[in-house]
Design an enzyme around this catalytic site. Sequence first.
Site, mmCIF file in Angstrom:
data_model
loop_
_atom_site.group_PDB
_atom_site.id
_atom_site.type_symbol
_atom_site.label_atom_id
_atom_site.label_comp_id
_atom_site.label_asym_id
_atom_site.label_seq_id
_atom_site.Cartn_x
_atom_site.Cartn_y
_atom_site.Cartn_z
ATOM 1 C CG ASP A 12 -1.700 1.150 1.464
ATOM 2 O OD1 ASP A 12 -2.507 1.456 0.590
ATOM 3 O OD2 ASP A 12 -1.544 1.825 2.511
ATOM 4 C CG LEU A 13 1.829 5.615 -1.936
ATOM 5 C CD1 LEU A 13 3.327 5.326 -1.978
ATOM 6 C CD2 LEU A 13 1.401 6.320 -3.228
ATOM 7 C CG ASP A 14 -1.933 7.670 0.628
ATOM 8 O OD1 ASP A 14 -0.938 8.354 0.351
ATOM 9 O OD2 ASP A 14 -3.011 7.760 0.029
ATOM 10 C CB THR A 20 0.496 10.618 2.232
ATOM 11 O OG1 THR A 20 0.543 9.210 1.978
ATOM 12 C CG2 THR A 20 1.609 11.292 1.474
ATOM 13 C CE LYS A 48 -5.008 6.111 9.222
ATOM 14 N NZ LYS A 48 -4.167 5.571 10.303
ATOM 15 C CB SER A 118 -1.909 3.221 -3.849
ATOM 16 O OG SER A 118 -2.521 4.394 -3.362
ATOM 17 C CB ALA A 119 -7.393 3.380 -2.732
ATOM 18 C CE LYS A 149 -5.592 -0.670 -1.405
ATOM 19 N NZ LYS A 149 -4.491 0.042 -0.761
ATOM 20 C CD GLU A 173 -3.695 -1.759 2.630
ATOM 21 O OE1 GLU A 173 -3.846 -0.918 3.535
ATOM 22 O OE2 GLU A 173 -3.984 -1.526 1.455
ATOM 23 C CG ASP A 174 -2.149 2.539 6.237
ATOM 24 O OD1 ASP A 174 -2.579 2.127 5.144
ATOM 25 O OD2 ASP A 174 -2.300 3.710 6.639
HETATM 26 P P1 B16 Z 1 -6.844 10.090 -3.302
HETATM 27 P P2 B16 Z 1 -3.704 3.928 -0.121
HETATM 28 C C1 B16 Z 1 -5.721 5.670 -0.144
HETATM 29 O O1 B16 Z 1 -4.386 5.369 -0.445
HETATM 30 C C2 B16 Z 1 -5.810 6.382 1.197
HETATM 31 O O2 B16 Z 1 -5.476 5.494 2.246
HETATM 32 C C3 B16 Z 1 -7.230 6.875 1.419
HETATM 33 O O3 B16 Z 1 -7.283 7.578 2.643
HETATM 34 C C4 B16 Z 1 -7.643 7.753 0.249
HETATM 35 O O4 B16 Z 1 -9.004 8.170 0.395
HETATM 36 C C5 B16 Z 1 -7.488 6.990 -1.057
HETATM 37 O O5 B16 Z 1 -6.153 6.542 -1.185
HETATM 38 C C6 B16 Z 1 -7.808 7.857 -2.249
HETATM 39 O O6 B16 Z 1 -6.816 8.853 -2.302
HETATM 40 O O7 B16 Z 1 -7.884 11.052 -2.789
HETATM 41 O O8 B16 Z 1 -5.443 10.640 -3.222
HETATM 42 O O9 B16 Z 1 -7.185 9.561 -4.668
HETATM 43 O O10 B16 Z 1 -3.652 3.840 1.359
HETATM 44 O O11 B16 Z 1 -4.580 2.875 -0.788
HETATM 45 O O12 B16 Z 1 -2.339 4.053 -0.749
HETATM 46 MG MG MG Z 2 -2.907 3.126 3.267
#
Ligand code: B16
Ligand code: MG
Length: 235
Positions: A12-14, A20, A48, A118-119, A149, A173-174
């Site tokens: 996962d990224l964030d 972030t 998240k 990542s989402a 997800k 994953e977090d």
């Molecule tokens: P964005 P991840 C997710 O990233 C975040 O955890 C989540 O909080 C966020 O709403 C989602 O990406 C969409 O992000 O608004 O930048 O498109 O944890 O899957 O890397």
């Molecule tokens: Mg994350």
Amino acid sequence: MQTQPFEAAIFDLDGVIVDTAKFHYKAWKRLAGELGFAFSESENEQLKGVSRMESLDLLLRAGGITEVTTERREVLASRKNEWYKEYLATLTPADVLPGVYDFLGQLHSRGIKTAIASASKNAPLILEKVNIRPLFDVVVDGNTIVRAKPDPEVFLQAARLLDVAPAACFVFEDAAAGVEGAIRAGMRVAGIGDARLLARAHLTVTSFEQLNPVSLLSYIGVTGFTGWGDCANEQ
Ligand code: B16
Ligand code: MG
């Protein structure tokens, strides 16, 4: 118990590679403030890993705001995203979370493939800001997936692009939604963060500094899951 050898690590990224997640929270809290309600860190936990629009809906529900038009939802989401991108502008390679470079280096030296799942639609920008894209074979993000997800799509797409069977992938994953998605993809998953919030993960650590890739490899490839102590660093 799993006997398939470990061939790929999917991250996962964030909140896993870069911190972030705190910027997402800051921006959502700011939006809640403008809308006239408080938004706590524990309420933010639900956001998240889920998509931007789904996060907005959860936020509005937390504030008791219902019946918002599609146009208004778009305006609110892009307002939050503009603030979020302002915060991202401060990112540098020093914001990569502790232990990540070392862990990736150890995986690469053992021939393990690596991917980002990542989402986030901002994933390309984040990867560029912290200059870490070259360390991953594949990136799948919110720009290419249809279902967010806890749907397993992002993980399955990463495995497909890596040409590795899902059972040979290990996910980091977090977020509870991400842990669930990885399980639905048929993958093993390590939760990075609070064990109480990531209870469905096969193991949980607070940071990569706690993970010993050598033990992790033997855990995945040879032995069954016998507990967290198997993968914890000795130091
Ligand atoms: P964005 P991840 C997710 O990233 C975040 O955890 C989540 O909080 C966020 O709403 C989602 O990406 C969409 O992000 O608004 O930048 O498109 O944890 O899957 O890397
Ligand atoms: Mg994350």
